[in-house]
Design an enzyme around this catalytic site. Structure first.
Site, short mmCIF file in Angstrom:
data_model
loop_
_atom_site.label_atom_id
_atom_site.label_comp_id
_atom_site.label_asym_id
_atom_site.label_seq_id
_atom_site.Cartn_x
_atom_site.Cartn_y
_atom_site.Cartn_z
N CYS A 136 3.03 -4.66 6.82
CA CYS A 136 2.71 -4.45 5.41
C CYS A 136 3.94 -3.95 4.65
CB CYS A 136 1.59 -3.43 5.26
SG CYS A 136 -0.04 -4.07 5.70
N HIS B 281 0.83 -1.21 0.00
CA HIS B 281 0.00 0.00 0.00
C HIS B 281 0.86 1.25 0.00
CE1 HIS B 281 0.71 1.29 4.19
NE2 HIS B 281 0.70 0.00 4.50
#
Length: 256
Positions: free
Chosen positions: A227, A213
């Site tokens: 992440c 992301h």
């Protein structure tokens, strides 16, 4: 879920099996189909560039990075954050300690660039390879390098944080690791997506709550909850390049 994920959007299914990945080559190496001779070699201007620099030399740098599969942002002759992240990615792939300064060593490498190390030689022709050691993500499409990006993955520093989630205050703890292994892209969201650990831009999930992301902060060292953080311009373009059920291979270990 991580506060740094990597976004990957729909590219469609791939029918070519086990094609060997090919990295983008300099114009001097690969001629256009049907051409009688190779394109002119890239000749570096050689001028030392730093963040904030402007002018034709910066435009040449941006154009060369884009040509090689990196994402320097708009080719506008302005050396800003997107170009810096692309420079970092290029330097890491070419064995140069990442710095925002583009000097002789980086210019020389741009004249004779190295290909990213292939982590999964027998992998599908369309796949993502995440190199934790170098903090670099490579997207292959139909056996060709399509995109190379600087990233920041899980910090590896255990955390416990309190957040208001689903209408009540909750405490979340984790090890902030981006696990190695073989996965596939699953669900995604467009724009800013709120998780219990923060905001994720254009997240594409590939391992439970772990995603690629966009993030406003993508430092050189791993810094997320797990992440894979991407520069915002990369996260903006990735959804149109990478679809669902695309293999994601995570390898390596970052050494501080």
């Amino acid at each position: 879920m991580t506060a740094g994920a990597v976004l990957v959007a729909s590219l469609g299914s791939v029918g070519v099996a086990n094609a060997q990945p090919v990295t983008p080559a300099a114009p001097a190496v690969v001629a256009q189909a049907g051409a009688q001779a190779a394109a002119p070699e890239f000749v570096a201007p050689g001028k030392t560039l730093k963040i904030g620099a402007k002018g034709n030399e910066v435009k040449v740098l941006q154009g060369r990075l884009k040509e090689l599969g990196y994402a320097p942002g708009k080719i506008d002759g302005r050396y800003g954050g997107a170009t810096q992240a692309a420079v970092w990615a290029f330097q890491k792939v070419n064995g140069i300690s990442p710095t925002s300064t583009v000097a002789s060593r980086t210019w020389n490498a741009l004249e004779a660039p190295k290909a990213p190390k292939v982590l999964v030689p027998g992998g599908k022709p369309t796949r993502v390879e995440m190199n934790l050691a170098k903090q670099v993500m490579v997207l292959y499409v139909n056996g060709q390098v399509k995109l190379i990006s600087h990233t920041s993955s899980g910090s590896g520093i255990p955390y416990c944080e309190t957040a208001n989630w689903n209408g009540k205050v909750q405490r979340f703890c984790g090890d902030a690791r981006t696990p190695t292994g073989d996965y596939k892209t699953t669900w995604r969201r467009s724009g800013w997506h709120k998780s219990y650990l923060g905001q994720l831009y254009n997240p594409i999930f590939f391992n439970g709550g772990i995603a690629f992301h966009g993030a406003l902060s993508v430092p050189l060292a791993p810094a997320s909850h797990g992440c894979v953080r991407l520069p915002m311009n990369v996260a903006g373009m990735l959804p149109s390049l990478l679809g669902k059920n695309v293999p994601v291979h995570v390898r390596g270990k970052f050494v501080r």
